[in-house]
Design an enzyme around this catalytic site. Structure first.
Site, PDB file in Angstrom:
ATOM      1  N   LYS A  53       0.760  -1.128  -0.056  1.00  0.00           N
ATOM      2  CA  LYS A  53       0.052   0.036  -0.046  1.00  0.00           C
ATOM      3  C   LYS A  53       0.780   1.277   0.003  1.00  0.00           C
ATOM      4  O   LYS A  53       0.528   2.015  -0.709  1.00  0.00           O
ATOM      5  CB  LYS A  53      -1.006  -0.009   1.287  1.00  0.00           C
ATOM      6  CG  LYS A  53      -2.092  -1.085   1.201  1.00  0.00           C
ATOM      7  CD  LYS A  53      -2.827  -1.254   2.625  1.00  0.00           C
ATOM      8  CE  LYS A  53      -3.880  -2.542   2.297  1.00  0.00           C
ATOM      9  NZ  LYS A  53      -4.491  -2.719   3.361  1.00  0.00           N
ATOM     10  N   GLN A  97      -4.349  -1.271   9.942  1.00  0.00           N
ATOM     11  CA  GLN A  97      -4.370  -2.619   9.096  1.00  0.00           C
ATOM     12  C   GLN A  97      -5.098  -3.791   9.854  1.00  0.00           C
ATOM     13  O   GLN A  97      -4.663  -4.103  11.170  1.00  0.00           O
ATOM     14  CB  GLN A  97      -3.079  -3.009   8.749  1.00  0.00           C
ATOM     15  CG  GLN A  97      -2.750  -4.384   8.176  1.00  0.00           C
ATOM     16  CD  GLN A  97      -3.514  -4.351   6.716  1.00  0.00           C
ATOM     17  OE1 GLN A  97      -3.387  -3.525   6.057  1.00  0.00           O
ATOM     18  NE2 GLN A  97      -4.088  -5.340   6.324  1.00  0.00           N
ATOM     19  N   ASP A 120     -11.029   3.318   4.169  1.00  0.00           N
ATOM     20  CA  ASP A 120     -11.253   1.895   4.086  1.00  0.00           C
ATOM     21  C   ASP A 120     -12.645   1.825   4.137  1.00  0.00           C
ATOM     22  O   ASP A 120     -13.415   0.719   3.820  1.00  0.00           O
ATOM     23  CB  ASP A 120     -10.851   0.999   5.325  1.00  0.00           C
ATOM     24  CG  ASP A 120      -9.381   0.200   5.198  1.00  0.00           C
ATOM     25  OD1 ASP A 120      -9.305  -0.119   3.829  1.00  0.00           O
ATOM     26  OD2 ASP A 120      -8.971  -0.048   6.039  1.00  0.00           O
TER      27      ASP A 120
END
Ligand code: NDP
Length: 287
Positions: A53, A97, A120
């Site tokens: 990422k 994460q 997200d």
């Protein structure tokens, strides 16, 4: 019949090129879109995801900051980090994460992220906005799948869409996006009685269970579009999806490979969401 391969890698490159252009436009206004990725612990798969990422951000011209915290970090310490990032003007997107270590409450941590930086799209307020048809951030994996279906010119209006797997991060938001596009949606879970009876009705089949080979060719309607979200590491180190590729490709009309399908699109859409967040901030400054 051999299914057409849906090349997520190629499409993600196209999306990232568009992102780079939007980043350049923002930089002309003195804004560099910034993404913060918080990693707690040393889960090897998470480390790879976080590295990928950050690398994708850097390549597209975004600013990325990776914050690595020890596995024994307390929930309070993590919440403090999130609060600092919420207040940091150079950061437009925050991603924690998952999975988090067992001693942490993931929902509590996600709800601590400012909803307008929740790239997200997992925050309850973003889930609610998506459900009510006014999305702020679409969760990256389903958003990437919608882009793939669009690029493949898949007609969704009136189509039978079946999703196998009903998680908060893939299955449920996927259902909302397909519903919004006019599909008739069936969402299956581990209690679904006859999975094959459901999947065989699908014009569009999305599989996201983490169970390798759960969908086989005989469970697919001839000509269907099959999107395999699963990422499973075999004993010999190979990555495979949730769909048994060899039997599925002889029946499906189009299919995503693993790797090289949904995975690259998920990262590309994370960049899109971060740029969208930065563009919103820029627009707010100019009002
Ligand atoms: P979760 O474990 O959170 O959810 C799995 C879902 O699958 C659950 O809803 C579960 O049902 C359902 N399920 C399990 N077994 C069956 C079964 N036999 N029949 C029907 N449904 C079943 O997984 P995620 O959604 O987080 O991830 C799924 C897969 O996708 C994983 O392989 C993951 O690595 C991959 N993934 C890939 C991404 C990418 O970018 N390519 C991004 C995110 C995930 P129930 O609700 O009843 O438990």
């Amino acid at each position: 019949m051999t299914a057409r391969l849906i090349d997520g890698k190629a499409l993600s490159d196209t999306v990232k090129t568009e992102v780079s252009k939007r980043v350049l436009a923002l930089k002309k206004q003195g804004i560099t879109p910034g993404l913060a990725v918080v990693l707690v612990g040393d889960d090897p798969a998470s480390q790879v995801y976080v590295r990928n990422k950050a690398a994708a951000c850097d390549k597209a011209g975004l600013h990325s900051r990776v914050i690595r915290l020890a596995a024994d970090t307390t929930e309070g310490e993590l919440l403090d980090v999130v609060q600092e990032l919420n207040a940091d003007r150079s950061i437009h997107g925050i991603l924690v994460q998952l999975p988090l270590p067992a001693h942490m409450n993931a929902s509590l941590v996600i709800e601590a992220i400012a909803a307008d930086k929740d790239v997200d799209g997992f925050h309850v307020s973003n889930a609610g906005l998506l459900m009510t048809g006014q999305p702020l951030f679409r969760p990256c994996t389903p958003y990437g799948i919608m882009k793939m279906l669009e690029a493949e010119n898949v007609a969704l209006r009136g189509a039978e869409a079946v999703i196998v797997g009903a998680s908060n991060i893939v299955g449920k938001p996927m259902a909302m996006l397909l519903l919004a596009a006019g599909a008739t949606v069936t969402l299956c879970n581990s209690k679904t009685r006859d999975l094959g009876a459901q999947t065989r009705r699908a014009d569009v089949l999305v599989v996201a269970t983490g169970k390798p080979g759960i969908v086989t060719g005989d469970m697919i309607k001839p000509g269907a579009v099959v999107i395999d979200v699963g990422i499973n590491r075999c004993a010999d180190g190979r990555l495979v999806g949730d769909v048994e590729f060899d039997s599925a490709k002889t029946v499906a009309g189009a299919i995503t490979p693993v790797p090289g399908g949904v995975g690259p699109m998920t990262i590309a859409m994370l960049l899109v969401n971060t740029v969208e967040a930065a563009e919103r901030r820029a627009a707010a400054i100019h009002i």
